[in-house]
Design a protein around this motif. Structure first.
Motif, PDB file in Angstrom:
ATOM      1  N   ASN A  71      14.948  45.629  27.605  1.00  0.00           N
ATOM      2  CA  ASN A  71      15.682  44.412  27.954  1.00  0.00           C
ATOM      3  C   ASN A  71      15.027  43.199  27.309  1.00  0.00           C
ATOM      4  OD1 ASN A  71      17.789  43.048  29.383  1.00  0.00           O
ATOM      5  ND2 ASN A  71      16.271  42.318  30.833  1.00  0.00           N
ATOM      6  N   LEU A  72      15.849  42.206  27.037  1.00  0.00           N
ATOM      7  CA  LEU A  72      15.391  40.916  26.530  1.00  0.00           C
ATOM      8  C   LEU A  72      16.138  39.838  27.308  1.00  0.00           C
ATOM      9  CD1 LEU A  72      13.857  39.237  24.319  1.00  0.00           C
ATOM     10  CD2 LEU A  72      15.975  39.365  22.993  1.00  0.00           C
ATOM     11  N   ALA A  73      15.407  38.950  27.951  1.00  0.00           N
ATOM     12  CA  ALA A  73      16.008  37.838  28.696  1.00  0.00           C
ATOM     13  C   ALA A  73      15.322  36.553  28.259  1.00  0.00           C
ATOM     14  CB  ALA A  73      15.848  38.047  30.199  1.00  0.00           C
ATOM     15  N   ILE A  74      16.116  35.527  27.996  1.00  0.00           N
ATOM     16  CA  ILE A  74      15.574  34.263  27.506  1.00  0.00           C
ATOM     17  C   ILE A  74      16.090  33.134  28.383  1.00  0.00           C
ATOM     18  CG2 ILE A  74      15.443  32.677  25.541  1.00  0.00           C
ATOM     19  CD1 ILE A  74      16.224  35.223  23.820  1.00  0.00           C
ATOM     20  N   GLU A 112       9.257  50.268  27.237  1.00  0.00           N
ATOM     21  CA  GLU A 112       8.977  51.537  27.923  1.00  0.00           C
ATOM     22  C   GLU A 112       7.486  51.818  28.012  1.00  0.00           C
ATOM     23  OE1 GLU A 112      10.779  54.500  28.976  1.00  0.00           O
ATOM     24  OE2 GLU A 112      12.677  53.433  28.876  1.00  0.00           O
ATOM     25  N   ASP A 113       6.761  51.527  26.929  1.00  0.00           N
ATOM     26  CA  ASP A 113       5.391  52.010  26.769  1.00  0.00           C
ATOM     27  C   ASP A 113       4.419  50.849  26.581  1.00  0.00           C
ATOM     28  OD1 ASP A 113       3.021  53.276  25.933  1.00  0.00           O
ATOM     29  OD2 ASP A 113       4.109  54.786  24.783  1.00  0.00           O
ATOM     30  N   ILE A 114       3.359  50.811  27.349  1.00  0.00           N
ATOM     31  CA  ILE A 114       2.344  49.752  27.275  1.00  0.00           C
ATOM     32  C   ILE A 114       1.760  49.631  25.871  1.00  0.00           C
ATOM     33  CG2 ILE A 114       0.451  51.238  28.023  1.00  0.00           C
ATOM     34  CD1 ILE A 114       0.796  47.601  29.077  1.00  0.00           C
ATOM     35  N   SER A 115       1.730  50.719  25.127  1.00  0.00           N
ATOM     36  CA  SER A 115       1.154  50.680  23.778  1.00  0.00           C
ATOM     37  C   SER A 115       1.990  49.824  22.820  1.00  0.00           C
ATOM     38  CB  SER A 115       0.983  52.093  23.220  1.00  0.00           C
ATOM     39  OG  SER A 115       2.244  52.705  23.040  1.00  0.00           O
ATOM     40  N   GLU A 152       1.580  44.739  22.250  1.00  0.00           N
ATOM     41  CA  GLU A 152       1.114  43.835  21.178  1.00  0.00           C
ATOM     42  C   GLU A 152       2.153  43.691  20.077  1.00  0.00           C
ATOM     43  OE1 GLU A 152      -1.461  41.711  21.101  1.00  0.00           O
ATOM     44  OE2 GLU A 152      -1.675  42.366  23.179  1.00  0.00           O
ATOM     45  N   LYS A 153       2.785  44.790  19.717  1.00  0.00           N
ATOM     46  CA  LYS A 153       3.825  44.732  18.688  1.00  0.00           C
ATOM     47  C   LYS A 153       4.992  43.867  19.167  1.00  0.00           C
ATOM     48  CE  LYS A 153       6.618  47.470  15.527  1.00  0.00           C
ATOM     49  NZ  LYS A 153       6.996  48.811  15.064  1.00  0.00           N
ATOM     50  N   GLY A 154       5.359  44.020  20.431  1.00  0.00           N
ATOM     51  CA  GLY A 154       6.436  43.205  20.993  1.00  0.00           C
ATOM     52  C   GLY A 154       6.118  41.723  20.931  1.00  0.00           C
ATOM     53  N   LEU A 155       4.898  41.353  21.295  1.00  0.00           N
ATOM     54  CA  LEU A 155       4.480  39.950  21.242  1.00  0.00           C
ATOM     55  C   LEU A 155       4.494  39.423  19.806  1.00  0.00           C
ATOM     56  CD1 LEU A 155       1.611  40.026  23.880  1.00  0.00           C
ATOM     57  CD2 LEU A 155       3.798  38.808  24.083  1.00  0.00           C
ATOM     58  N   LYS A 156       4.050  40.239  18.854  1.00  0.00           N
ATOM     59  CA  LYS A 156       4.068  39.832  17.444  1.00  0.00           C
ATOM     60  C   LYS A 156       5.485  39.644  16.940  1.00  0.00           C
ATOM     61  CE  LYS A 156      -0.379  41.725  16.135  1.00  0.00           C
ATOM     62  NZ  LYS A 156      -1.123  42.749  15.430  1.00  0.00           N
ATOM     63  N   LEU A 157       6.395  40.510  17.348  1.00  0.00           N
ATOM     64  CA  LEU A 157       7.789  40.384  16.919  1.00  0.00           C
ATOM     65  C   LEU A 157       8.456  39.151  17.532  1.00  0.00           C
ATOM     66  CD1 LEU A 157       8.978  44.107  16.932  1.00  0.00           C
ATOM     67  CD2 LEU A 157       8.255  42.702  14.984  1.00  0.00           C
ATOM     68  N   ILE A 204       9.643  23.254  19.467  1.00  0.00           N
ATOM     69  CA  ILE A 204      10.008  24.488  20.167  1.00  0.00           C
ATOM     70  C   ILE A 204       8.725  25.117  20.705  1.00  0.00           C
ATOM     71  CG2 ILE A 204      11.154  26.729  20.020  1.00  0.00           C
ATOM     72  CD1 ILE A 204      13.019  24.336  19.370  1.00  0.00           C
ATOM     73  N   LYS A 205       8.680  25.299  22.011  1.00  0.00           N
ATOM     74  CA  LYS A 205       7.540  25.962  22.650  1.00  0.00           C
ATOM     75  C   LYS A 205       7.985  27.349  23.073  1.00  0.00           C
ATOM     76  CE  LYS A 205       5.159  21.894  24.302  1.00  0.00           C
ATOM     77  NZ  LYS A 205       4.576  21.230  25.480  1.00  0.00           N
ATOM     78  N   LEU A 206       7.117  28.317  22.876  1.00  0.00           N
ATOM     79  CA  LEU A 206       7.428  29.693  23.185  1.00  0.00           C
ATOM     80  C   LEU A 206       6.479  30.202  24.252  1.00  0.00           C
ATOM     81  CD1 LEU A 206       9.301  31.980  22.152  1.00  0.00           C
ATOM     82  CD2 LEU A 206       7.532  32.532  20.487  1.00  0.00           C
ATOM     83  N   GLU A 207       7.050  30.727  25.332  1.00  0.00           N
ATOM     84  CA  GLU A 207       6.283  31.377  26.384  1.00  0.00           C
ATOM     85  C   GLU A 207       6.819  32.797  26.509  1.00  0.00           C
ATOM     86  OE1 GLU A 207       6.722  29.056  29.944  1.00  0.00           O
ATOM     87  OE2 GLU A 207       5.867  27.265  29.032  1.00  0.00           O
ATOM     88  N   SER A 208       5.959  33.789  26.325  1.00  0.00           N
ATOM     89  CA  SER A 208       6.430  35.165  26.334  1.00  0.00           C
ATOM     90  C   SER A 208       5.723  36.003  27.385  1.00  0.00           C
ATOM     91  CB  SER A 208       6.175  35.846  24.990  1.00  0.00           C
ATOM     92  OG  SER A 208       6.158  34.978  23.938  1.00  0.00           O
ATOM     93  N   GLU A 209       6.485  36.938  27.936  1.00  0.00           N
ATOM     94  CA  GLU A 209       5.917  37.938  28.832  1.00  0.00           C
ATOM     95  C   GLU A 209       6.527  39.269  28.475  1.00  0.00           C
ATOM     96  OE1 GLU A 209       5.054  37.408  33.068  1.00  0.00           O
ATOM     97  OE2 GLU A 209       6.142  35.523  32.872  1.00  0.00           O
ATOM     98  N   VAL A 210       5.708  40.294  28.468  1.00  0.00           N
ATOM     99  CA  VAL A 210       6.181  41.643  28.211  1.00  0.00           C
ATOM    100  C   VAL A 210       5.973  42.455  29.485  1.00  0.00           C
ATOM    101  CG1 VAL A 210       5.888  43.712  26.814  1.00  0.00           C
ATOM    102  CG2 VAL A 210       5.658  41.468  25.753  1.00  0.00           C
ATOM    103  N   PHE A 211       7.043  43.118  29.902  1.00  0.00           N
ATOM    104  CA  PHE A 211       7.009  43.923  31.117  1.00  0.00           C
ATOM    105  C   PHE A 211       7.200  45.383  30.759  1.00  0.00           C
ATOM    106  CE2 PHE A 211       8.634  39.744  32.221  1.00  0.00           C
ATOM    107  CZ  PHE A 211       7.859  39.411  33.313  1.00  0.00           C
ATOM    108  N   ILE A 212       6.584  46.245  31.518  1.00  0.00           N
ATOM    109  CA  ILE A 212       6.714  47.687  31.310  1.00  0.00           C
ATOM    110  C   ILE A 212       7.676  48.232  32.353  1.00  0.00           C
ATOM    111  CG2 ILE A 212       5.485  49.877  31.063  1.00  0.00           C
ATOM    112  CD1 ILE A 212       4.553  47.512  29.179  1.00  0.00           C
TER     113      ILE A 212
END
Length: 144
Positions: A77-80, A107-110, A113-118, A136-144
């Motif tokens: 999922n992607l929510a903005i 899906e996977d914690i591994s 980092e790739k998700g944050l870079k993308l 433009i300010k970017l705040e990101s969170e990645v959830f498993i």
């Protein structure tokens, strides 16, 4: 020869502070008004300010989708959420800042980092953010 694309938008004033936005390329139209914070503004209908902030967030989304696809990155999922600040700067009103809060579910914690870079790569590649002087300010969170 440089790549070019053209997009046409037509706007017709309807009444008061309301107009109807159309494009010969699209199936739907959008009512647009002066926002209620201004004289004779109307609540509950899209304003240029909403459309501007929506352009930034939707461009970020479509850019992320392309970057993720190209990188073969799978996500659930992607929510903005996008919040813009309108203020007077040097005597002129402008949207001075937009904060994009990006929530990416994977899906996977591994893949975190790739998700944050993308996400960062997408912000840098977004053609709308590259076209405006708004911060433009970017705040990101990645959830498993």
């Amino acid at each position: 020869m440089a790549l070019q694309h053209a997009y046409q938008v037509n706007l017709n004033w309807e009444e008061g502070r309301k107009g109807l936005l159309k494009s010969p390329d699209l199936n739907t139209s959008i009512e647009v008004v002066t926002p209620p914070e201004f004289d004779k503004g109307i609540a509950g209908i899209w304003s240029p300010e909403h459309l501007f902030i929506a352009s930034v967030s939707s461009c970020f989304m479509t850019t992320f989708l392309a970057v993720a696809d190209y990188s073969k990155f799978e996500f659930k999922n992607l929510a903005i959420s996008a919040n813009g600040i309108l203020e007077k700067v040097d005597g002129k009103f402008m949207i001075s800042e937009i904060t994009l809060k990006v929530n990416l579910t994977i899906e996977d914690i591994s893949d975190k980092e790739k998700g944050l870079k993308l996400i960062e790569k997408s912000e840098k590649a977004c053609l709308i953010t590259n076209s405006v002087k708004t911060i433009i300010k970017l705040e990101s969170e990645v959830f498993i």
